[in-house]
Write a protein that holds these residues in place. Structure first.
Motif, PDB file in Angstrom:
ATOM      1  N   THR A 295       0.804  -1.211   0.000  1.00 21.76           N
ATOM      2  CA  THR A 295       0.000   0.000   0.000  1.00 21.76           C
ATOM      3  C   THR A 295       0.843   1.270   0.000  1.00 21.76           C
ATOM      4  N   ALA A 296       0.273   2.318  -0.545  1.00 18.89           N
ATOM      5  CA  ALA A 296       0.930   3.629  -0.520  1.00 18.89           C
ATOM      6  C   ALA A 296       0.764   4.319   0.829  1.00 18.89           C
ATOM      7  N   TRP A 297      -0.021   3.723   1.728  1.00 17.64           N
ATOM      8  CA  TRP A 297      -0.361   4.405   2.980  1.00 17.64           C
ATOM      9  C   TRP A 297      -0.054   3.494   4.155  1.00 17.64           C
ATOM     10  N   SER A 298       1.090   3.694   4.773  1.00 20.05           N
ATOM     11  CA  SER A 298       1.501   2.884   5.917  1.00 20.05           C
ATOM     12  C   SER A 298       2.742   3.517   6.527  1.00 20.05           C
ATOM     13  N   TRP A 299       3.213   2.930   7.622  1.00 17.94           N
ATOM     14  CA  TRP A 299       4.515   3.278   8.190  1.00 17.94           C
ATOM     15  C   TRP A 299       5.602   2.683   7.296  1.00 17.94           C
ATOM     16  N   ILE A 300       6.758   3.305   7.260  1.00 19.72           N
ATOM     17  CA  ILE A 300       7.785   2.934   6.294  1.00 19.72           C
ATOM     18  C   ILE A 300       8.323   1.516   6.493  1.00 19.72           C
TER      19      ILE A 300
ATOM     20  N   THR B 267      -4.803   3.582  -2.289  1.00 24.34           N
ATOM     21  CA  THR B 267      -5.698   3.080  -1.264  1.00 24.34           C
ATOM     22  C   THR B 267      -7.157   3.297  -1.632  1.00 24.34           C
ATOM     23  N   ASP B 268      -8.013   2.573  -0.953  1.00 19.83           N
ATOM     24  CA  ASP B 268      -9.441   2.837  -0.984  1.00 19.83           C
ATOM     25  C   ASP B 268      -9.685   4.152  -0.245  1.00 19.83           C
ATOM     26  N   ALA B 269     -10.499   5.019  -0.800  1.00 19.63           N
ATOM     27  CA  ALA B 269     -10.679   6.357  -0.233  1.00 19.63           C
ATOM     28  C   ALA B 269     -11.326   6.332   1.139  1.00 19.63           C
ATOM     29  N   GLY B 270     -12.166   5.352   1.409  1.00 17.91           N
ATOM     30  CA  GLY B 270     -12.881   5.323   2.671  1.00 17.91           C
ATOM     31  C   GLY B 270     -12.143   4.634   3.799  1.00 17.91           C
ATOM     32  N   SER B 271     -11.508   3.503   3.501  1.00 14.23           N
ATOM     33  CA  SER B 271     -10.892   2.687   4.558  1.00 14.23           C
ATOM     34  C   SER B 271      -9.399   2.927   4.729  1.00 14.23           C
ATOM     35  N   TYR B 272      -8.762   3.581   3.777  1.00 16.56           N
ATOM     36  CA  TYR B 272      -7.311   3.819   3.758  1.00 16.56           C
ATOM     37  C   TYR B 272      -6.505   2.542   3.501  1.00 16.56           C
ATOM     38  N   THR B 273      -7.166   1.420   3.311  1.00 19.62           N
ATOM     39  CA  THR B 273      -6.447   0.172   3.049  1.00 19.62           C
ATOM     40  C   THR B 273      -6.238   0.011   1.547  1.00 19.62           C
ATOM     41  N   ILE B 274      -5.363  -0.910   1.170  1.00 20.73           N
ATOM     42  CA  ILE B 274      -4.955  -1.056  -0.220  1.00 20.73           C
ATOM     43  C   ILE B 274      -6.146  -1.376  -1.123  1.00 20.73           C
ATOM     44  N   ASP B 275      -6.164  -0.789  -2.296  1.00 18.96           N
ATOM     45  CA  ASP B 275      -7.241  -0.967  -3.275  1.00 18.96           C
ATOM     46  C   ASP B 275      -6.961  -2.219  -4.103  1.00 18.96           C
ATOM     47  N   PRO B 276      -7.802  -3.259  -3.996  1.00 19.67           N
ATOM     48  CA  PRO B 276      -7.546  -4.492  -4.748  1.00 19.67           C
ATOM     49  C   PRO B 276      -7.449  -4.290  -6.254  1.00 19.67           C
ATOM     50  N   ALA B 277      -8.230  -3.365  -6.789  1.00 20.40           N
ATOM     51  CA  ALA B 277      -8.160  -3.107  -8.233  1.00 20.40           C
ATOM     52  C   ALA B 277      -6.788  -2.584  -8.629  1.00 20.40           C
ATOM     53  N   ALA B 278      -6.191  -1.793  -7.760  1.00 20.28           N
ATOM     54  CA  ALA B 278      -4.849  -1.275  -8.038  1.00 20.28           C
ATOM     55  C   ALA B 278      -3.812  -2.392  -7.976  1.00 20.28           C
TER      56      ALA B 278
ATOM     57  N   LEU C 256      -4.831  -1.135   8.216  1.00 14.88           N
ATOM     58  CA  LEU C 256      -4.388   0.165   8.718  1.00 14.88           C
ATOM     59  C   LEU C 256      -5.338   0.762   9.752  1.00 14.88           C
ATOM     60  N   TYR C 257      -4.734   1.362  10.773  1.00 17.60           N
ATOM     61  CA  TYR C 257      -5.429   2.046  11.867  1.00 17.60           C
ATOM     62  C   TYR C 257      -6.300   1.100  12.697  1.00 17.60           C
ATOM     63  N   GLY C 258      -6.317  -0.190  12.338  1.00 13.03           N
ATOM     64  CA  GLY C 258      -7.156  -1.150  13.041  1.00 13.03           C
ATOM     65  C   GLY C 258      -8.275  -1.720  12.201  1.00 13.03           C
ATOM     66  N   GLN C 259      -8.340  -1.317  10.918  1.00 16.34           N
ATOM     67  CA  GLN C 259      -9.379  -1.823  10.028  1.00 16.34           C
ATOM     68  C   GLN C 259      -8.803  -2.804   9.007  1.00 16.34           C
TER      69      GLN C 259
ATOM     70  N   ALA D  67      -5.300  12.269   1.119  1.00 16.79           N
ATOM     71  CA  ALA D  67      -5.454  12.020   2.549  1.00 16.79           C
ATOM     72  C   ALA D  67      -4.303  12.595   3.364  1.00 16.79           C
ATOM     73  N   GLN D  68      -3.101  12.643   2.801  1.00 17.29           N
ATOM     74  CA  GLN D  68      -1.936  13.021   3.594  1.00 17.29           C
ATOM     75  C   GLN D  68      -2.022  14.439   4.157  1.00 17.29           C
ATOM     76  N   SER D  69      -2.788  15.297   3.530  1.00 20.90           N
ATOM     77  CA  SER D  69      -2.918  16.667   4.018  1.00 20.90           C
ATOM     78  C   SER D  69      -4.189  16.880   4.842  1.00 20.90           C
ATOM     79  N   ARG D  70      -4.984  15.816   5.020  1.00 24.68           N
ATOM     80  CA  ARG D  70      -6.281  15.965   5.682  1.00 24.68           C
ATOM     81  C   ARG D  70      -6.452  15.124   6.951  1.00 24.68           C
ATOM     82  N   ILE D  71      -5.660  14.087   7.120  1.00 29.35           N
ATOM     83  CA  ILE D  71      -5.920  13.154   8.215  1.00 29.35           C
ATOM     84  C   ILE D  71      -5.371  13.677   9.544  1.00 29.35           C
ATOM     85  N   LEU D  72      -6.094  13.356  10.622  1.00 29.85           N
ATOM     86  CA  LEU D  72      -5.683  13.744  11.965  1.00 29.85           C
ATOM     87  C   LEU D  72      -6.178  12.678  12.943  1.00 29.85           C
ATOM     88  N   SER D  73      -5.272  12.132  13.727  1.00 31.34           N
ATOM     89  CA  SER D  73      -5.620  11.111  14.707  1.00 31.34           C
ATOM     90  C   SER D  73      -5.915  11.772  16.053  1.00 31.34           C
TER      91      SER D  73
END
Length: 366
Positions: free
Chosen positions: A82-87, A105-116, A133-136, A337-343
């Motif tokens: 995935t493009a979205w994870s810890w290094i 990633t999938d826009a909603g879950s942040y997990t890897i997009d199977p189609a990609a 990711l994040y527990g999902q 997502a990288q400019s919008r997410i906040l935990s």
């Protein structure tokens, strides 16, 4: 009211006698490296996640490396992740000898997009590393179908997803192997670094154990060249003391997420975590999106509420991967997502007044 991002000391205080007894036992027995405390934890953790075999190691990063080495990754191989994870996820692909291939990633879950994933496969592809990711959980049915169709191995990165489920089956039990981190802040955290790998394959478990223990299962009998990546007895004993509480802590996190959802859902510009169908989210992190993320984070900080950004730069755009010359349009969801997410603050012991403080401050931000 001050609200910490997490409170590890509060967790310790809640089971202090159990933790102290576990530490004292290891010191009494001088069982610092391997030994019964490690063996007992491996058995207990395998049972907890529903896997036949557990191989402990020094940390979650090593777990990824050891798993790939055991699966025979070679120079020139390609591994998709995935493009979205810890290094750690991507860096260990490189260190194991393969070339990393990122997917959006999938826009909603942040997990890897199977189609990609399907679009990224080449004749050199040998495996896929989805991250829960994040527990999902990631979409494991689709991922495993792709893997079987193309004869690829799958390593599930479960570092943030202890006890998460996909269609009533625990993550970590779908692929050839699954890796876990017990970094102190994780849902099941040690008091130092610790990690593990689970698998349903006895042959793979044996090879991973050898790789993590200098290449042998018996001291001085080195069957292969391995590395030194051992879970120490102290951390194993601490994890064993914490493990019986993990289900209760997970339920507390899920209840806290429900409180956040109810309070934040109606606030304009706030996007709460989207839980995909047939998935059980364990909320290692409760991550929202907001178009003015940095200003919102500063507002919360000024009012003594701690937050974090996980992660400020998607993996393909890190300096470490500048050689790949990736462009934003290749990973539009991750880039956005990288400019919008906040935990937000999330831990099992968080109180209703603390959550109300967070929600009220976000509502007042406007």
């Amino acid at each position: 009211m001050a609200v910490p991002y997490a409170d590890l000391h509060l967790q310790y205080e809640s089971i202090k006698s159990e933790i102290d007894a576990a530490i004292a036992a290891v010191i009494r027995d001088s069982s610092f490296i391997r030994g019964p405390y490690v063996d007992n934890f491996e058995t207990a953790f395998a049972a907890a996640v529903g896997a036949p075999h557990c191989v402990s190691c020094a940390n979650g990063t090593d777990a990824l490396y050891v798993a790939m080495r055991a699966l025979g990754v070679s120079p020139g191989d390609e591994v998709i992740t995935t493009a979205w994870s810890w290094i750690s996820t991507s860096a260990m692909i490189t260190h194991a000898g393969a070339n990393v291939v990122f997917c959006d990633t999938d826009a909603g879950s942040y997990t890897i997009d199977p189609a990609a994933i399907e679009n990224a496969i080449t004749p050199r592809t040998v495996g896929i590393i989805p991250v829960h990711l994040y527990g999902q959980p990631a979409d494991m049915d689709a991922i495993m179908q792709i893997a079987r169709r193309h004869k690829l191995w799958v390593i599930e990165d479960c570092a943030q997803a202890h006890l998460a489920e996909y269609r009533d089956q625990q993550v970590g039990t779908f692929g050839d192997a699954a890796t876990y981190s017990f970094y102190p802040g994780k849902n099941l955290g040690a008091m130092g670094d610790a990690g593990a790998i689970v698998t349903g394959r006895a042959d793979l478990a044996e090879r991973m154990a050898m790789l993590a223990r200098h290449g042998g299962l018996v001291k001085h009998q080195h069957r292969i060249e391995g590395i030194n990546s051992r879970l120490d007895g102290m951390q194993a004993a601490i994890l064993s003391a914490k493990l019986p509480h993990l289900t209760r802590w997970t339920q507390a996190r899920q209840a806290a997420a429900t409180v956040y959802d109810a309070g934040l859902n109606q606030i304009e510009d706030v996007v709460v975590p989207q839980v995909a169908p047939d998935r059980t989210h364990v909320y290692h992190l409760y991550t929202i999106q907001h178009p003015e993320r940095d200003k919102l984070a500063a507002h919360l900080s000024a009012n003594n509420v701690q937050t974090a950004v996980n992660y400020p730069v998607a993996l393909p755009f890190l300096e470490a991967y500048g050689r790949l010359e990736h462009r934003p349009e290749q990973f539009p969801n991750a880039h956005r997502a990288q400019s919008r997410i906040l935990s937000l603050p999330m831990f099992a012991e968080i109180t209703a007044p603390q959550q109300k403080t967070v929600v009220d401050l976000i509502r007042a931000f406007g």
